[in-house]
Design a protein around this motif. Structure first.
Motif, short mmCIF file in Angstrom:
data_model
loop_
_atom_site.label_atom_id
_atom_site.label_comp_id
_atom_site.label_asym_id
_atom_site.label_seq_id
_atom_site.Cartn_x
_atom_site.Cartn_y
_atom_site.Cartn_z
N LEU A 163 -65.84 59.03 14.36
CA LEU A 163 -65.72 57.57 14.56
C LEU A 163 -64.60 56.99 13.70
O LEU A 163 -64.47 57.33 12.52
CB LEU A 163 -67.03 56.87 14.20
N HIS A 164 -63.83 56.07 14.29
CA HIS A 164 -62.76 55.41 13.53
C HIS A 164 -63.33 54.66 12.33
O HIS A 164 -62.67 54.51 11.32
CB HIS A 164 -62.01 54.41 14.43
N ARG A 165 -64.53 54.15 12.45
CA ARG A 165 -65.10 53.28 11.42
C ARG A 165 -65.66 54.05 10.21
O ARG A 165 -66.04 53.44 9.21
CB ARG A 165 -66.24 52.44 12.03
N SER A 166 -65.72 55.38 10.31
CA SER A 166 -66.54 56.13 9.34
C SER A 166 -66.06 56.05 7.90
O SER A 166 -66.88 56.08 6.97
CB SER A 166 -66.70 57.58 9.78
N ALA A 194 -64.01 56.37 19.05
CA ALA A 194 -64.03 57.73 18.48
C ALA A 194 -62.69 58.43 18.66
O ALA A 194 -61.99 58.20 19.65
CB ALA A 194 -65.13 58.55 19.15
N ILE A 195 -62.36 59.28 17.71
CA ILE A 195 -61.11 60.05 17.76
C ILE A 195 -61.22 61.05 18.92
O ILE A 195 -62.17 61.84 18.95
CB ILE A 195 -60.90 60.80 16.43
N PRO A 196 -60.30 60.98 19.89
CA PRO A 196 -60.50 61.82 21.08
C PRO A 196 -60.18 63.31 20.89
O PRO A 196 -60.86 64.15 21.47
CB PRO A 196 -59.54 61.21 22.12
N ALA A 197 -59.17 63.65 20.07
CA ALA A 197 -58.76 65.06 19.99
C ALA A 197 -59.49 65.79 18.87
O ALA A 197 -59.53 65.31 17.72
CB ALA A 197 -57.25 65.14 19.78
#
Ligand code: FDA
Length: 303
Positions: A163-166, A194-197
């Motif tokens: 997650l970007h927010r983590s 969410a980070i896709p790769a």
């Protein structure tokens, strides 16, 4: 990647779930990942694992309950599990999901259920770990964990590295001295959150792991990723972080070679041990992580 989305899509299908969970092949299909159906079976697995040097987190399977009676049923099952931990002196805590404790129906009822369990955990010197589900629940999970931490102390909450927010969530947990279990994340999330790769998720995991080692409270490094495990070993050595200041966590039945290696080297390792009849969503997430598992399971079925 496509297979991952496919299995995560299947994990949401209620009719398929009902059919699979009542199938006569259920036991053969799930035995690699699930400790059994009853508390007795889970206790026997826990005792064996404890004797081999592993700590345990018992997970009574279930999520997204549809009535408060069902949520109360989950709580009662966990209270029985806590009694068992105390009676048999098991080296185990428990891991729960807020959707299993009724959060979709009433946040107050859910909080009250978790409070009852946390009070019991505190009384017997155990702990409640709170799994992280899809992003629909992230805020509510963190708020609930913070409340339980403030009132009882004995809680650990999951943060998902995808997650970007983590990073911000970890800063919040560290500021409140709430222990974190760091995992990569197992749900189907859009790139907006969410980070896709996958390689980028792994890089973020390593970054968040270092923050937890530097600023966190007794971090739990939950992964089967050999590279990340070696990075954790290297980092803790460099920083003089001792083996009693953190633990590794892995899932029951996955990378038993790595599990054994860590325990033989004297590291703390907690195995997440699920049991119960509501195994389908958990099981499908394990297939989504590694679709090759399907061939392994098919071989078992036709053996
Ligand atoms: P990765 O997926 O890169 O796998 C690394 C290696 O591990 C693979 O190459 C393979 O060898 C092995 N492996 C991984 N998964 C496997 C599988 N299913 N079958 C066979 N081999 C496999 N997620 C979440 O969203 N919320 C949560 O609360 C939790 N809780 C949690 C607790 C614990 C103790 C663990 C270990 C994991 C979770 N997870 C979770 C799941 C987590 O988010 C993630 O999906 C899995 O751990 C797989 O990611 P890895 O870190 O193992 O790396």
């Amino acid at each position: 990647m496509l297979m991952r989305h496919f299995f995560l899509y299947l994990s949401q299908q209620r009719n398929l779930r009902r059919w699979m969970e009542t199938s006569r092949h259920a036991g053969t299909l799930t035995e690699r990942f699930i400790a059994g159906v009853t508390l007795g079976e889970a206790t026997a697995v826990c005792q064996r694992l404890n004797a081999e040097g592993y700590s345990v987190a018992l997970d009574y399977l279930g999520e997204n309950v549809t009535s408060l009676d069902e949520a109360r049923g989950s709580l009662n099952n966990y209270l029985r599990t806590m009694d068992r931990i105390a009676e048999r002196k098991l080296d185990s805590d428990v891991s729960i999901k807020i959707t299993q404790f009724g959060v979709d129906l009433s946040i107050e009822a859910c909080l009250e259920n978790v409070r009852i369990l946390a009070a019991k955990a505190k009384a017997i010197g155990s702990r409640v770990e709170i799994d992280m589900e899809s992003t629909k629940y992230t805020d509510r999970t963190l708020q609930l964990a913070a409340k339980i931490a403030e009132e009882f102390g004995c809680v650990r909450c999951v943060i998902q590295a995808y997650l970007h927010r983590s990073e911000a969530d970890i800063a919040f947990m560290n500021a409140h001295k709430i222990p974190v279990r760091l995992c990569k994340g197992a749900y189907d999330e859009p790139p907006s959150v969410a980070i896709p790769a996958k390689p980028d998720v792994d890089t973020n995991y390593a970054h968040l792991m270092r923050i937890l080692f530097d600023q966190g409270t007794f971090p739990a490094i939950a992964t089967h990723d050999e590279k990340l495990i070696h990075a954790a070993l290297q980092y803790t050595k460099e920083r003089g972080i001792t083996r009693d200041q953190f633990e590794f966590q892995m899932l029951y039945g996955i990378r038993r070679d790595l599990q054994k290696m860590l325990v033989e080297k004297g590291y703390r390792l907690r195995l997440y041990v699920p049991y119960g009849t509501a195994w389908y969503p958990y099981f499908m997430r394990r297939l989504a992580e590694r679709p090759a598992n399907v061939w392994f399971l098919a071989k078992n079925l036709f053996r």
